[in-house]
Design a protein around this motif. Structure first.
Motif, PDB file in Angstrom:
ATOM      1  N   ILE A  83       0.835  -1.203   0.000  1.00  0.00           N
ATOM      2  CA  ILE A  83       0.000   0.000   0.000  1.00  0.00           C
ATOM      3  C   ILE A  83       0.867   1.248   0.000  1.00  0.00           C
ATOM      4  N   VAL A  84       1.917   1.235   0.829  1.00  0.00           N
ATOM      5  CA  VAL A  84       2.817   2.390   0.897  1.00  0.00           C
ATOM      6  C   VAL A  84       3.554   2.560  -0.424  1.00  0.00           C
ATOM      7  N   LEU A  85       3.882   1.455  -1.090  1.00  0.00           N
ATOM      8  CA  LEU A  85       4.537   1.537  -2.397  1.00  0.00           C
ATOM      9  C   LEU A  85       3.637   2.246  -3.407  1.00  0.00           C
ATOM     10  N   ILE A  86       2.339   1.945  -3.356  1.00  0.00           N
ATOM     11  CA  ILE A  86       1.394   2.635  -4.241  1.00  0.00           C
ATOM     12  C   ILE A  86       1.430   4.136  -3.979  1.00  0.00           C
ATOM     13  N   ALA A  87       1.428   4.517  -2.695  1.00  0.00           N
ATOM     14  CA  ALA A  87       1.471   5.943  -2.340  1.00  0.00           C
ATOM     15  C   ALA A  87       2.747   6.588  -2.847  1.00  0.00           C
ATOM     16  N   TRP A  88       3.879   5.885  -2.699  1.00  0.00           N
ATOM     17  CA  TRP A  88       5.163   6.422  -3.165  1.00  0.00           C
ATOM     18  C   TRP A  88       5.149   6.618  -4.680  1.00  0.00           C
ATOM     19  N   LEU A  89       4.569   5.671  -5.398  1.00  0.00           N
ATOM     20  CA  LEU A  89       4.509   5.775  -6.856  1.00  0.00           C
ATOM     21  C   LEU A  89       3.612   6.935  -7.285  1.00  0.00           C
ATOM     22  N   VAL A  90       2.482   7.125  -6.589  1.00  0.00           N
ATOM     23  CA  VAL A  90       1.573   8.221  -6.940  1.00  0.00           C
ATOM     24  C   VAL A  90       2.240   9.569  -6.689  1.00  0.00           C
ATOM     25  N   VAL A  91       2.880   9.710  -5.519  1.00  0.00           N
ATOM     26  CA  VAL A  91       3.566  10.966  -5.202  1.00  0.00           C
ATOM     27  C   VAL A  91       4.691  11.228  -6.193  1.00  0.00           C
ATOM     28  N   GLY A  92       5.469  10.197  -6.481  1.00  0.00           N
ATOM     29  CA  GLY A  92       6.550  10.358  -7.449  1.00  0.00           C
ATOM     30  C   GLY A  92       6.036  10.686  -8.833  1.00  0.00           C
ATOM     31  N   GLY A  93       4.900  10.092  -9.206  1.00  0.00           N
ATOM     32  CA  GLY A  93       4.319  10.386 -10.513  1.00  0.00           C
ATOM     33  C   GLY A  93       3.867  11.828 -10.619  1.00  0.00           C
ATOM     34  N   ILE A  94       3.250  12.350  -9.555  1.00  0.00           N
ATOM     35  CA  ILE A  94       2.802  13.747  -9.561  1.00  0.00           C
ATOM     36  C   ILE A  94       3.998  14.685  -9.672  1.00  0.00           C
ATOM     37  N   ARG A  95       5.048  14.408  -8.920  1.00  0.00           N
ATOM     38  CA  ARG A  95       6.250  15.240  -8.985  1.00  0.00           C
ATOM     39  C   ARG A  95       6.880  15.187 -10.373  1.00  0.00           C
ATOM     40  N   SER A  96       6.870  14.004 -10.969  1.00  0.00           N
ATOM     41  CA  SER A  96       7.446  13.855 -12.310  1.00  0.00           C
ATOM     42  C   SER A  96       6.662  14.665 -13.341  1.00  0.00           C
ATOM     43  N   ILE A  97       5.333  14.644 -13.227  1.00  0.00           N
ATOM     44  CA  ILE A  97       4.502  15.416 -14.154  1.00  0.00           C
ATOM     45  C   ILE A  97       4.772  16.904 -14.005  1.00  0.00           C
ATOM     46  N   ARG A  98       4.880  17.359 -12.764  1.00  0.00           N
ATOM     47  CA  ARG A  98       5.158  18.774 -12.534  1.00  0.00           C
ATOM     48  C   ARG A  98       6.520  19.164 -13.075  1.00  0.00           C
ATOM     49  N   ALA A  99       7.510  18.308 -12.863  1.00  0.00           N
ATOM     50  CA  ALA A  99       8.851  18.596 -13.374  1.00  0.00           C
ATOM     51  C   ALA A  99       8.860  18.651 -14.898  1.00  0.00           C
ATOM     52  N   ASP A 100       8.114  17.733 -15.537  1.00  0.00           N
ATOM     53  CA  ASP A 100       8.051  17.737 -17.001  1.00  0.00           C
ATOM     54  C   ASP A 100       7.389  19.016 -17.515  1.00  0.00           C
ATOM     55  N   ARG A 101       6.343  19.470 -16.831  1.00  0.00           N
ATOM     56  CA  ARG A 101       5.668  20.694 -17.262  1.00  0.00           C
ATOM     57  C   ARG A 101       6.584  21.906 -17.137  1.00  0.00           C
ATOM     58  N   GLU A 102       7.346  21.966 -16.047  1.00  0.00           N
ATOM     59  CA  GLU A 102       8.285  23.072 -15.875  1.00  0.00           C
ATOM     60  C   GLU A 102       9.367  23.033 -16.946  1.00  0.00           C
ATOM     61  N   LEU A 103       9.818  21.814 -17.278  1.00  0.00           N
ATOM     62  CA  LEU A 103      10.840  21.682 -18.310  1.00  0.00           C
ATOM     63  C   LEU A 103      10.322  22.140 -19.658  1.00  0.00           C
ATOM     64  N   VAL A 104       9.082  21.769 -19.969  1.00  0.00           N
ATOM     65  CA  VAL A 104       8.486  22.201 -21.229  1.00  0.00           C
ATOM     66  C   VAL A 104       8.320  23.711 -21.261  1.00  0.00           C
ATOM     67  N   ALA A 105       7.914  24.289 -20.122  1.00  0.00           N
ATOM     68  CA  ALA A 105       7.740  25.742 -20.059  1.00  0.00           C
ATOM     69  C   ALA A 105       9.053  26.465 -20.298  1.00  0.00           C
ATOM     70  N   HIS A 106      10.133  25.971 -19.704  1.00  0.00           N
ATOM     71  CA  HIS A 106      11.444  26.595 -19.913  1.00  0.00           C
ATOM     72  C   HIS A 106      11.942  26.383 -21.339  1.00  0.00           C
ATOM     73  N   ALA A 107      11.592  25.221 -21.907  1.00  0.00           N
ATOM     74  CA  ALA A 107      12.061  24.938 -23.271  1.00  0.00           C
ATOM     75  C   ALA A 107      11.357  25.803 -24.299  1.00  0.00           C
ATOM     76  N   THR A 108      10.097  26.101 -24.067  1.00  0.00           N
ATOM     77  CA  THR A 108       9.346  26.906 -25.025  1.00  0.00           C
ATOM     78  C   THR A 108       9.564  28.403 -24.827  1.00  0.00           C
ATOM     79  N   GLN A 109      10.165  28.798 -23.689  1.00  0.00           N
ATOM     80  CA  GLN A 109      10.443  30.210 -23.449  1.00  0.00           C
ATOM     81  C   GLN A 109      11.862  30.383 -22.917  1.00  0.00           C
ATOM     82  N   PRO A 110      12.854  30.127 -23.762  1.00  0.00           N
ATOM     83  CA  PRO A 110      14.245  30.288 -23.334  1.00  0.00           C
ATOM     84  C   PRO A 110      14.581  31.754 -23.114  1.00  0.00           C
ATOM     85  N   GLU A 111      15.737  31.967 -22.526  1.00  0.00           N
ATOM     86  CA  GLU A 111      16.152  33.336 -22.213  1.00  0.00           C
ATOM     87  C   GLU A 111      16.272  34.200 -23.455  1.00  0.00           C
TER      88      GLU A 111
END
Length: 244
Positions: free
Chosen positions: A195-223
């Motif tokens: 059960i705890v493994l499921i929770a860890w995977l869900v939390v990690g998945g949410i963090r991964s999605i957020r990180a990917d979105r931030e990466l895409v945002a930086h990639a589409t709007q470089p300095e």
């Protein structure tokens, strides 16, 4: 997977409880024949669990392969092997249903007593094969726990320890099933790691999605793009000032 397993195992256990009397098998085939429809759905539900076991094995492989590809592949291999053993055990349930549906003196030529004993043999075979397969599942969890212990972060270490304990519970159940068939089930107390493994995977998945979105945002709007936008705005302001 849990609802499918609950339905499937519940129906099988119900047939065993209703059809068996003491150590014999009087009326077991007739009980299974009467519950043939629900028993068939139970077999399909358990097959669904086996298919999802393969899906989960592949998914966990993708989670851990970047860091330790060998261990990740080993964990996936053990779970897929467990799924294969589980399918073999489920095949015994399907054969028990076939024997019961034939009726006494059917194509198999079995009488009432022999038919009951044949059905009992298949149901016991399902339990024995599944119990043996839990060794593979326990080793799978042990490898996953080992991988988690080598991940950064205190949460991953805690999850790793609990998953190792869960794996040890399945291994203990499998061994006790041979040495002491009537002994207590250990895994019913140690499954919390899953059960705890499921929770860890869900939390990690949410963090991964957020990180990917931030990466895409930086990639589409470089300095450079931002600088060009600022320069364009400055020129527009200068032009507007000159007009004034």
């Amino acid at each position: 997977m849990a609802p499918l397993a609950f339905v499937g195992v519940g129906v099988v256990a119900g047939v065993q409880a209703d059809g068996s009397e003491g150590s014999g098998a009087a009326g077991l085939a007739a009980t299974l024949e009467a519950a043939s429809g629900s028993f068939g759905w139970a077999v399909l539900a358990l097959l669904g669990v086996a298919v999802l076991d393969v899906v989960v094995a592949c998914a966990l492989w993708t989670v851990f392969r970047a860091e330790r590809p060998g261990a990740a592949a080993l964990a996936a291999a053990f779970r897929i092997a467990y799924a294969a053993v589980f399918v073999g055990a489920i095949a015994m349930l399907a054969d028990a249903r076939r024997i019961a549906d034939e009726g006494a003196g059917g194509a198999s030529g079995l009488g009432i007593d022999d038919r009951d004993l044949a059905v009992l043999s298949r149901l016991d075979g399902f339990d024995a094969a599944w119990n043996a397969g839990l060794v593979l599942f326990g080793v799978h969890l042990a490898v996953i726990g080992w991988l988690l212990l080598r991940r950064p972060g205190g949460f991953a270490v805690v999850v790793g320890v609990l998953v190792l304990v869960a794996g040890a519970g399945y291994l203990a159940d499998s061994v006790l099933g041979v040495l002491a068939p009537d002994g207590p089930a250990v895994a019913q107390y140690t499954f919390i790691g899953e059960i705890v493994l499921i929770a860890w995977l869900v939390v990690g998945g949410i963090r991964s999605i957020r990180a990917d979105r931030e990466l895409v945002a930086h990639a589409t709007q470089p300095e450079a793009v931002l600088a060009a936008v600022d320069a364009r705005a400055a020129r527009a302001d200068a032009t507007e000032g000159a007009r004034r």
